[in-house]
Design a protein around this motif. Structure first.
Motif, PDB file in Angstrom:
ATOM      1  N   LEU A   1      -8.355   0.355   3.274  1.00 38.11           N
ATOM      2  CA  LEU A   1      -8.292  -1.107   3.195  1.00 38.11           C
ATOM      3  C   LEU A   1      -7.161  -1.651   4.060  1.00 38.11           C
ATOM      4  CD1 LEU A   1      -9.571  -3.570   1.886  1.00 38.11           C
ATOM      5  CD2 LEU A   1      -7.959  -3.310   0.001  1.00 38.11           C
ATOM      6  N   LEU A   2      -6.012  -0.976   4.042  1.00 38.65           N
ATOM      7  CA  LEU A   2      -4.913  -1.399   4.915  1.00 38.65           C
ATOM      8  C   LEU A   2      -5.315  -1.280   6.378  1.00 38.65           C
ATOM      9  CD1 LEU A   2      -2.001  -2.315   5.346  1.00 38.65           C
ATOM     10  CD2 LEU A   2      -1.327   0.098   5.282  1.00 38.65           C
ATOM     11  N   GLY A   3      -5.981  -0.186   6.736  1.00 36.93           N
ATOM     12  CA  GLY A   3      -6.457  -0.025   8.112  1.00 36.93           C
ATOM     13  C   GLY A   3      -7.423  -1.128   8.502  1.00 36.93           C
ATOM     14  N   ALA A   4      -8.313  -1.503   7.584  1.00 36.50           N
ATOM     15  CA  ALA A   4      -9.265  -2.574   7.865  1.00 36.50           C
ATOM     16  C   ALA A   4      -8.553  -3.906   8.062  1.00 36.50           C
ATOM     17  CB  ALA A   4     -10.286  -2.674   6.740  1.00 36.50           C
ATOM     18  N   VAL A   5      -7.578  -4.187   7.217  1.00 40.84           N
ATOM     19  CA  VAL A   5      -6.832  -5.451   7.336  1.00 40.84           C
ATOM     20  C   VAL A   5      -6.082  -5.511   8.666  1.00 40.84           C
ATOM     21  CG1 VAL A   5      -4.848  -6.721   6.393  1.00 40.84           C
ATOM     22  CG2 VAL A   5      -6.652  -5.906   4.882  1.00 40.84           C
ATOM     23  N   LEU A   6      -5.432  -4.414   9.038  1.00 42.62           N
ATOM     24  CA  LEU A   6      -4.705  -4.396  10.308  1.00 42.62           C
ATOM     25  C   LEU A   6      -5.656  -4.496  11.498  1.00 42.62           C
ATOM     26  CD1 LEU A   6      -1.979  -1.704   9.517  1.00 42.62           C
ATOM     27  CD2 LEU A   6      -1.714  -4.193   9.601  1.00 42.62           C
ATOM     28  N   ALA A   7      -6.811  -3.852  11.408  1.00 45.16           N
ATOM     29  CA  ALA A   7      -7.782  -3.933  12.505  1.00 45.16           C
ATOM     30  C   ALA A   7      -8.387  -5.334  12.608  1.00 45.16           C
ATOM     31  CB  ALA A   7      -8.874  -2.891  12.300  1.00 45.16           C
ATOM     32  N   VAL A   8      -8.633  -5.970  11.476  1.00 46.39           N
ATOM     33  CA  VAL A   8      -9.130  -7.350  11.510  1.00 46.39           C
ATOM     34  C   VAL A   8      -8.079  -8.268  12.123  1.00 46.39           C
ATOM     35  CG1 VAL A   8      -9.708  -9.335  10.031  1.00 46.39           C
ATOM     36  CG2 VAL A   8     -10.817  -7.135   9.667  1.00 46.39           C
ATOM     37  N   ALA A   9      -6.827  -8.062  11.780  1.00 44.80           N
ATOM     38  CA  ALA A   9      -5.758  -8.871  12.376  1.00 44.80           C
ATOM     39  C   ALA A   9      -5.707  -8.659  13.887  1.00 44.80           C
ATOM     40  CB  ALA A   9      -4.417  -8.522  11.745  1.00 44.80           C
TER      41      ALA A   9
ATOM     42  N   ILE B   1     -13.275  -5.572  21.045  1.00 49.67           N
ATOM     43  CA  ILE B   1     -14.445  -4.804  20.603  1.00 49.67           C
ATOM     44  C   ILE B   1     -14.014  -3.551  19.853  1.00 49.67           C
ATOM     45  CG2 ILE B   1     -16.400  -3.432  21.423  1.00 49.67           C
ATOM     46  CD1 ILE B   1     -16.707  -5.580  23.652  1.00 49.67           C
ATOM     47  N   VAL B   2     -13.013  -2.849  20.357  1.00 47.26           N
ATOM     48  CA  VAL B   2     -12.514  -1.650  19.671  1.00 47.26           C
ATOM     49  C   VAL B   2     -11.929  -2.016  18.305  1.00 47.26           C
ATOM     50  CG1 VAL B   2     -10.753   0.159  19.762  1.00 47.26           C
ATOM     51  CG2 VAL B   2     -12.160  -0.309  21.767  1.00 47.26           C
ATOM     52  N   ALA B   3     -11.193  -3.115  18.237  1.00 49.53           N
ATOM     53  CA  ALA B   3     -10.607  -3.541  16.957  1.00 49.53           C
ATOM     54  C   ALA B   3     -11.694  -3.901  15.947  1.00 49.53           C
ATOM     55  CB  ALA B   3      -9.666  -4.726  17.174  1.00 49.53           C
ATOM     56  N   VAL B   4     -12.762  -4.540  16.388  1.00 48.89           N
ATOM     57  CA  VAL B   4     -13.862  -4.877  15.482  1.00 48.89           C
ATOM     58  C   VAL B   4     -14.544  -3.600  14.993  1.00 48.89           C
ATOM     59  CG1 VAL B   4     -16.161  -5.934  15.380  1.00 48.89           C
ATOM     60  CG2 VAL B   4     -14.258  -7.184  16.402  1.00 48.89           C
ATOM     61  N   ILE B   5     -14.780  -2.642  15.875  1.00 47.58           N
ATOM     62  CA  ILE B   5     -15.409  -1.377  15.486  1.00 47.58           C
ATOM     63  C   ILE B   5     -14.526  -0.625  14.488  1.00 47.58           C
ATOM     64  CG2 ILE B   5     -16.105   0.902  16.328  1.00 47.58           C
ATOM     65  CD1 ILE B   5     -17.062  -0.549  18.899  1.00 47.58           C
ATOM     66  N   VAL B   6     -13.229  -0.581  14.764  1.00 45.15           N
ATOM     67  CA  VAL B   6     -12.291   0.095  13.862  1.00 45.15           C
ATOM     68  C   VAL B   6     -12.252  -0.613  12.510  1.00 45.15           C
ATOM     69  CG1 VAL B   6      -9.853   0.638  13.503  1.00 45.15           C
ATOM     70  CG2 VAL B   6     -10.929   1.134  15.699  1.00 45.15           C
ATOM     71  N   ALA B   7     -12.264  -1.941  12.516  1.00 47.51           N
ATOM     72  CA  ALA B   7     -12.252  -2.704  11.260  1.00 47.51           C
ATOM     73  C   ALA B   7     -13.491  -2.412  10.439  1.00 47.51           C
ATOM     74  CB  ALA B   7     -12.144  -4.201  11.555  1.00 47.51           C
TER      75      ALA B   7
ATOM     76  N   VAL C   1       0.835  -1.207   0.000  1.00 44.99           N
ATOM     77  CA  VAL C   1       0.000   0.000   0.000  1.00 44.99           C
ATOM     78  C   VAL C   1       0.866   1.252   0.000  1.00 44.99           C
ATOM     79  CG1 VAL C   1      -1.632   1.343   1.375  1.00 44.99           C
ATOM     80  CG2 VAL C   1      -2.038  -1.074   0.983  1.00 44.99           C
ATOM     81  N   ILE C   2       1.912   1.253   0.810  1.00 46.83           N
ATOM     82  CA  ILE C   2       2.812   2.409   0.855  1.00 46.83           C
ATOM     83  C   ILE C   2       3.479   2.621  -0.505  1.00 46.83           C
ATOM     84  CG2 ILE C   2       4.955   3.288   1.865  1.00 46.83           C
ATOM     85  CD1 ILE C   2       4.004   1.940   4.513  1.00 46.83           C
TER      86      ILE C   2
ATOM     87  N   GLY D   1     -13.463  -0.573   6.892  1.00 44.35           N
ATOM     88  CA  GLY D   1     -14.072  -1.299   5.783  1.00 44.35           C
ATOM     89  C   GLY D   1     -15.118  -0.461   5.068  1.00 44.35           C
ATOM     90  N   VAL D   2     -15.958   0.223   5.843  1.00 45.78           N
ATOM     91  CA  VAL D   2     -16.967   1.101   5.247  1.00 45.78           C
ATOM     92  C   VAL D   2     -16.283   2.245   4.490  1.00 45.78           C
ATOM     93  CG1 VAL D   2     -18.796   2.762   5.804  1.00 45.78           C
ATOM     94  CG2 VAL D   2     -18.788   0.499   6.872  1.00 45.78           C
ATOM     95  N   ALA D   3     -15.235   2.807   5.073  1.00 44.71           N
ATOM     96  CA  ALA D   3     -14.504   3.891   4.399  1.00 44.71           C
ATOM     97  C   ALA D   3     -13.875   3.404   3.098  1.00 44.71           C
ATOM     98  CB  ALA D   3     -13.434   4.465   5.322  1.00 44.71           C
ATOM     99  N   ALA D   4     -13.301   2.208   3.101  1.00 50.37           N
ATOM    100  CA  ALA D   4     -12.693   1.672   1.878  1.00 50.37           C
ATOM    101  C   ALA D   4     -13.736   1.498   0.782  1.00 50.37           C
ATOM    102  CB  ALA D   4     -12.002   0.340   2.168  1.00 50.37           C
ATOM    103  N   VAL D   5     -14.892   0.961   1.130  1.00 51.81           N
ATOM    104  CA  VAL D   5     -15.959   0.784   0.141  1.00 51.81           C
ATOM    105  C   VAL D   5     -16.458   2.141  -0.351  1.00 51.81           C
ATOM    106  CG1 VAL D   5     -18.333  -0.044  -0.159  1.00 51.81           C
ATOM    107  CG2 VAL D   5     -16.653  -1.487   0.981  1.00 51.81           C
ATOM    108  N   ALA D   6     -16.604   3.102   0.567  1.00 51.67           N
ATOM    109  CA  ALA D   6     -17.091   4.431   0.178  1.00 51.67           C
ATOM    110  C   ALA D   6     -16.113   5.122  -0.768  1.00 51.67           C
ATOM    111  CB  ALA D   6     -17.325   5.282   1.418  1.00 51.67           C
ATOM    112  N   PHE D   7     -14.819   5.079  -0.454  1.00 52.56           N
ATOM    113  CA  PHE D   7     -13.838   5.721  -1.333  1.00 52.56           C
ATOM    114  C   PHE D   7     -13.750   5.013  -2.686  1.00 52.56           C
ATOM    115  CE2 PHE D   7     -11.881   7.587   2.585  1.00 52.56           C
ATOM    116  CZ  PHE D   7     -12.083   8.909   2.224  1.00 52.56           C
ATOM    117  N   ALA D   8     -13.844   3.693  -2.688  1.00 48.64           N
ATOM    118  CA  ALA D   8     -13.836   2.966  -3.959  1.00 48.64           C
ATOM    119  C   ALA D   8     -15.075   3.324  -4.781  1.00 48.64           C
ATOM    120  CB  ALA D   8     -13.771   1.462  -3.712  1.00 48.64           C
ATOM    121  N   ALA D   9     -16.228   3.438  -4.127  1.00 43.43           N
ATOM    122  CA  ALA D   9     -17.453   3.820  -4.838  1.00 43.43           C
ATOM    123  C   ALA D   9     -17.339   5.242  -5.394  1.00 43.43           C
ATOM    124  CB  ALA D   9     -18.653   3.705  -3.909  1.00 43.43           C
ATOM    125  N   LEU D  10     -16.741   6.161  -4.630  1.00 43.70           N
ATOM    126  CA  LEU D  10     -16.542   7.524  -5.127  1.00 43.70           C
ATOM    127  C   LEU D  10     -15.610   7.546  -6.337  1.00 43.70           C
ATOM    128  CD1 LEU D  10     -16.243   9.634  -1.854  1.00 43.70           C
ATOM    129  CD2 LEU D  10     -17.982   9.843  -3.628  1.00 43.70           C
ATOM    130  N   ALA D  11     -14.562   6.733  -6.290  1.00 45.77           N
ATOM    131  CA  ALA D  11     -13.640   6.671  -7.430  1.00 45.77           C
ATOM    132  C   ALA D  11     -14.350   6.155  -8.677  1.00 45.77           C
ATOM    133  CB  ALA D  11     -12.439   5.792  -7.097  1.00 45.77           C
TER     134      ALA D  11
END
Length: 154
Positions: free
Chosen positions: A85-93, A111-117, A19-20, A121-131
């Protein structure tokens, strides 16, 4: 020997590095476009009144404007989607790593990690949809109509 932890760690490291590298590659595109715009200005000055050279500079500028559309409208949303997406993957891990633990601290972190994931995830889908939306709906720069008009007038 249980090597799943090492494999997951290497996978997360590879995802982060990928990603970087992707984001850095796309940021370089802006620098290249700025250099090309300066080159187009210089070429236009050098072309003077020669119609053929001016037409060549016009074609070069058209290519720059088409790339500029992508770099200024679509690419930032794709980069944001990649970061999310990277943030979601790290939060899921993190959620998976803290899931089997006992105790209040493990539960809170899980619980915090699940909420962050979910948030990432929602942000990744939203940005992909905007693109995709901007790719499909934003008009491109095109001089095809002006070329057709100039050909008809000759």
């Amino acid at each position: 020997m249980d090597s799943w932890g090492a494999v997951v760690g290497l996978g997360l490291l590879a995802a982060a590095v990928s990603v970087i590298a992707f984001v850095r590659y796309r940021e370089r595109e802006t620098t290249i476009l700025q250099r090309d715009v300066a080159l187009a200005r210089e070429l236009r000055d050098l072309a003077g009144g020669d119609d053929i050279r001016v037409a060549a500079v016009d074609e070069f500028e058209l290519a720059i404007y088409q790339r500029l559309f992508y770099a200024s409208v679509v690419a930032p949303r794709i980069r944001s989607a990649a970061w999310a997406l990277l943030g979601a993957v790290l939060a899921v891990a993190a959620a998976l790593a803290t899931g089997p633990g006992d105790g209040l601290l493990y539960s809170v972190v899980h619980i915090v990690a699940v909420i962050v994931a979910v948030g990432f995830g929602v942000a990744a889908v939203a940005f992909a949809a905007l693109a995709v939306f901007h790719t499909a709906t934003t008009p491109r720069v095109s001089f095809a109509d002006s070329y057709a008009n100039s050909a008809e007038s000759e």
